[in-house]
Write a protein that holds these residues in place. Structure first.
Motif, PDB file in Angstrom:
ATOM      1  N   GLU A 114      38.996  43.758  47.607  1.00 25.15           N
ATOM      2  CA  GLU A 114      39.377  43.032  46.888  1.00 25.15           C
ATOM      3  C   GLU A 114      39.731  41.389  46.922  1.00 25.15           C
ATOM      4  O   GLU A 114      39.532  40.473  46.920  1.00 25.15           O
ATOM      5  CB  GLU A 114      40.127  44.184  45.722  1.00 25.15           C
ATOM      6  N   LEU A 153      36.221  39.765  46.581  1.00 28.64           N
ATOM      7  CA  LEU A 153      35.935  39.514  44.563  1.00 28.64           C
ATOM      8  C   LEU A 153      37.484  38.364  44.036  1.00 28.64           C
ATOM      9  O   LEU A 153      37.090  38.169  42.836  1.00 28.64           O
ATOM     10  CB  LEU A 153      36.543  41.145  43.887  1.00 28.64           C
ATOM     11  N   LYS A 154      39.051  38.705  44.416  1.00 34.19           N
ATOM     12  CA  LYS A 154      39.972  37.659  43.869  1.00 34.19           C
ATOM     13  C   LYS A 154      39.815  36.700  43.932  1.00 34.19           C
ATOM     14  O   LYS A 154      39.440  35.986  43.091  1.00 34.19           O
ATOM     15  CB  LYS A 154      40.596  38.185  44.709  1.00 34.19           C
ATOM     16  N   ILE A 209      38.670  49.117  50.597  1.00 31.80           N
ATOM     17  CA  ILE A 209      37.942  48.404  49.387  1.00 31.80           C
ATOM     18  C   ILE A 209      39.274  47.318  48.799  1.00 31.80           C
ATOM     19  O   ILE A 209      38.723  46.130  48.761  1.00 31.80           O
ATOM     20  CB  ILE A 209      38.112  49.418  48.528  1.00 31.80           C
ATOM     21  N   GLN A 210      40.668  47.422  49.284  1.00 32.47           N
ATOM     22  CA  GLN A 210      41.245  46.712  49.086  1.00 32.47           C
ATOM     23  C   GLN A 210      40.700  45.270  49.279  1.00 32.47           C
ATOM     24  O   GLN A 210      41.089  44.177  49.415  1.00 32.47           O
ATOM     25  CB  GLN A 210      42.882  47.307  49.807  1.00 32.47           C
ATOM     26  N   MET A 243      32.593  41.327  36.493  1.00 37.64           N
ATOM     27  CA  MET A 243      33.340  41.876  37.331  1.00 37.64           C
ATOM     28  C   MET A 243      33.359  43.054  37.279  1.00 37.64           C
ATOM     29  O   MET A 243      34.875  43.946  38.080  1.00 37.64           O
ATOM     30  CB  MET A 243      34.879  40.786  37.272  1.00 37.64           C
ATOM     31  N   ASP A 260      36.336  35.832  41.879  1.00 39.05           N
ATOM     32  CA  ASP A 260      37.362  35.575  40.092  1.00 39.05           C
ATOM     33  C   ASP A 260      38.330  34.797  40.127  1.00 39.05           C
ATOM     34  O   ASP A 260      37.575  33.685  38.560  1.00 39.05           O
ATOM     35  CB  ASP A 260      38.100  36.621  40.146  1.00 39.05           C
ATOM     36  N   THR A 284      31.631  44.989  38.267  1.00 41.95           N
ATOM     37  CA  THR A 284      31.967  45.687  39.611  1.00 41.95           C
ATOM     38  C   THR A 284      33.246  46.469  40.663  1.00 41.95           C
ATOM     39  O   THR A 284      32.731  47.263  41.378  1.00 41.95           O
ATOM     40  CB  THR A 284      32.363  44.080  40.556  1.00 41.95           C
ATOM     41  N   ARG A 285      34.692  46.048  39.864  1.00 39.55           N
ATOM     42  CA  ARG A 285      35.647  47.180  40.189  1.00 39.55           C
ATOM     43  C   ARG A 285      35.536  48.511  39.778  1.00 39.55           C
ATOM     44  O   ARG A 285      35.218  49.145  40.526  1.00 39.55           O
ATOM     45  CB  ARG A 285      36.333  46.531  39.290  1.00 39.55           C
TER      46      ARG A 285
END
Lengths: 243, 246
Positions: B231, B235-236, B227-228, B174, B239, B177-178
């Motif tokens: 996320e 991604l969130k 990108i946000q 992660m 996660d 990735t970020r």
């Protein structure tokens, strides 16, 4: 049932000058509970790792049952070694290549027996240390191992919790008498559990003495254990550093 | 809990307010107000220009990100496992980590021409060393006792990778990735600015020549917004799913 023969002529750790194990020869009978007793750092864990196939860098031969079969080895490590991201049940189920209904019901029985059924969907971090040890014992018994290795599994538990888990282990083993090689440096624990005690020298490790415990398992209360320990003290001067 | 939900919103409102006050105070075309940027943003969207260039850049980002992560993970894990491999390639890694991104981009264009593949290669060469380092450290930090447990109980390689190794590498993946998304998009802009005829970087170069700050900010807002979204939508949740046991 399986007979285990362990013969290690020499085991030297990578980069070490002196061997850790020399001329180690031990045979386990089927369904026998053998305790290895030796001082800390004498090479007990190295021996178990070699038997489990985690370390194959030694001279000698380890034979578990019939050579043609692929032996199943259960291992209860010093630490529970549970996957923190898997639940109790998943940690146990993972040791099976393919699960079937019989295995599932066997896991149910073991969870019940070890008083963990209500925690089957809990993650390891939600369990006490004693519970984690019980899960690792269930995992080792679940595969019906040809040989069960136990490396000081109660070492970091407080005395009451260690006693509770030890008693559960005894009951479980009574129902499922697999061949067990149990490592400890606590002689009282060894006398409480074993059919036979195997005393080990310090490095280089080899068998110093083997003693069968003549006391019936049901009669092994703390008084009997203490008496037997005192007898060992009086009769075997060479064992005194280990007692 | 309430603060953790309210504070991010207050933070964004404060940022916009500060921007608004500064723009109002300076009253200069060099710092247009958020309102003005929003109008320009909408105009570019309506003309179809912004969506086109944004999608071109995003496509390049997806391709170079995927290649970088795959290559970086494989090499990083290999270096983490093998001391010999690491001893051999460690110096290479240090060299590639320290070559400026601009040099890599120029060399790729000189050697392979002003092509799409040269552009992607330049981005990948810049990103891969970072992924390798992150994954190498992650692999070195793997819990050996869990690996021993897997070996002892006869886990297959695939089962060990899926159930024992990847969950432990998750934080490192992660992190790669970020930081990868942030780094790659900056390099892509440079690549587009130097050698492509489309994409956000190419457009920003034009706006720079015209001193069109409103359009530069409008394009920046669009990209940061995407990108946000990535996320929050990808991604969130990923996660949360992977770390639900915590």
């Amino acid at each position: 049932m399986t007979i285990v023969h362990i013969q290690i002529h020499e085991k030297i750790h990578h980069g070490a000058k002196n061997p850790t194990i020399v001329n180690f020869d031990l045979t386990l009978n089927a369904g026998e509970f053998v305790c290895l007793v030796g001082q800390s750092g004498c090479g007990k864990t190295t021996l178990l790792n070699s038997i489990a196939g985690l370390d194959s860098n030694y001279l000698g031969e380890i034979r578990i049952g019939n050579k043609t079969q692929n032996p199943q080895i259960g291992f209860v490590f010093q630490q529970p070694c549970l996957l923190p991201w898997r639940t109790v049940r998943e940690n146990i189920e993972l040791v099976f290549a393919n699960q079937n209904r019989i295995q599932k019901s066997q896991i149910d029985n073991l969870l019940d027996f070890m008083k963990l059924k209500v925690y089957e969907n809990a993650y390891p971090k939600q369990l006490s240390e004693g519970m984690k040890r019980r899960v690792s014992i269930i995992r080792a018994f679940a595969i019906n191992p040809d040989l069960l290795l136990m490396d000081e599994p109660f070492v970091s538990l407080d005395a009451p919790m260690a006693r509770e888990v030890r008693e559960l282990l005894q009951q479980l083993w009574k129902n499922r008498p697999h061949t067990v090689l149990f490592v400890t440096h606590d002689l009282r624990e060894a006398i409480a559990l074993a059919d036979r005690l195997v005393f080990l020298t310090s490095r280089p490790m080899r068998v110093l003495k083997e003693i069968h415990i003549p006391i019936d398992r049901h009669q092994r209360n703390s008084e009997e254990i203490e008496n037997f320990r005192n007898q060992l003290f009086q009769n075997y001067a060479e064992l005194q550093p280990l007692l | 809990m309430v603060f953790s939900k309210i504070f991010p919103s207050i933070s964004i409102v404060s940022f916009l307010s500060l921007w608004y006050v500064l723009a109002w105070f300076l009253h200069s075309p060099l710092l247009p107000s958020p309102e003005n940027v929003a109008q320009v943003f909408w105009r570019h969207c309506q003309s179809g220009e912004l969506p086109h260039h944004l999608s071109v850049t995003l496509l390049r980002l997806i391709m170079s990100f995927t290649i970088s992560m795959l290559l970086g993970c494989v090499i990083g894990i290999a270096l983490g496992i093998s001391e010999k491999l690491n001893a051999f390639f460690d110096n290479w890694l240090v060299i590639f980590l320290n070559v400026p991104a601009l040099v890599t981009v120029i060399l790729c264009y000189v050697w392979f021409g002003l092509t799409e593949s040269a552009a992607i290669l330049a981005v990948v060469l810049n990103k891969v060393p970072n992924v390798i380092v992150t994954l190498r450290e992650g692999t070195r930090a793997l819990d050996k006792s869990l690996l021993n447990m897997a070996k002892c109980y006869g886990f297959t390689r695939m089962k060990t990778l899926r159930h024992v190794i990847l969950p432990q590498l998750h934080p490192f993946l992660m992190s790669a990735t970020r930081s990868g998304l942030a780094l790659i998009w900056k390099i892509i802009l440079m690549v587009e600015l130097l050698g492509r005829s489309d994409g956000m970087g190419y457009q920003l170069q034009l706006f720079f020549q015209w001193f069109d700050i409103s359009s530069i900010l409008a394009y920046t807002v669009a990209f940061v917004g995407v990108i946000q979204l990535l996320e929050f939508l990808v991604l969130k949740p990923l996660d949360n799913l992977a770390l639900r046991w915590r």
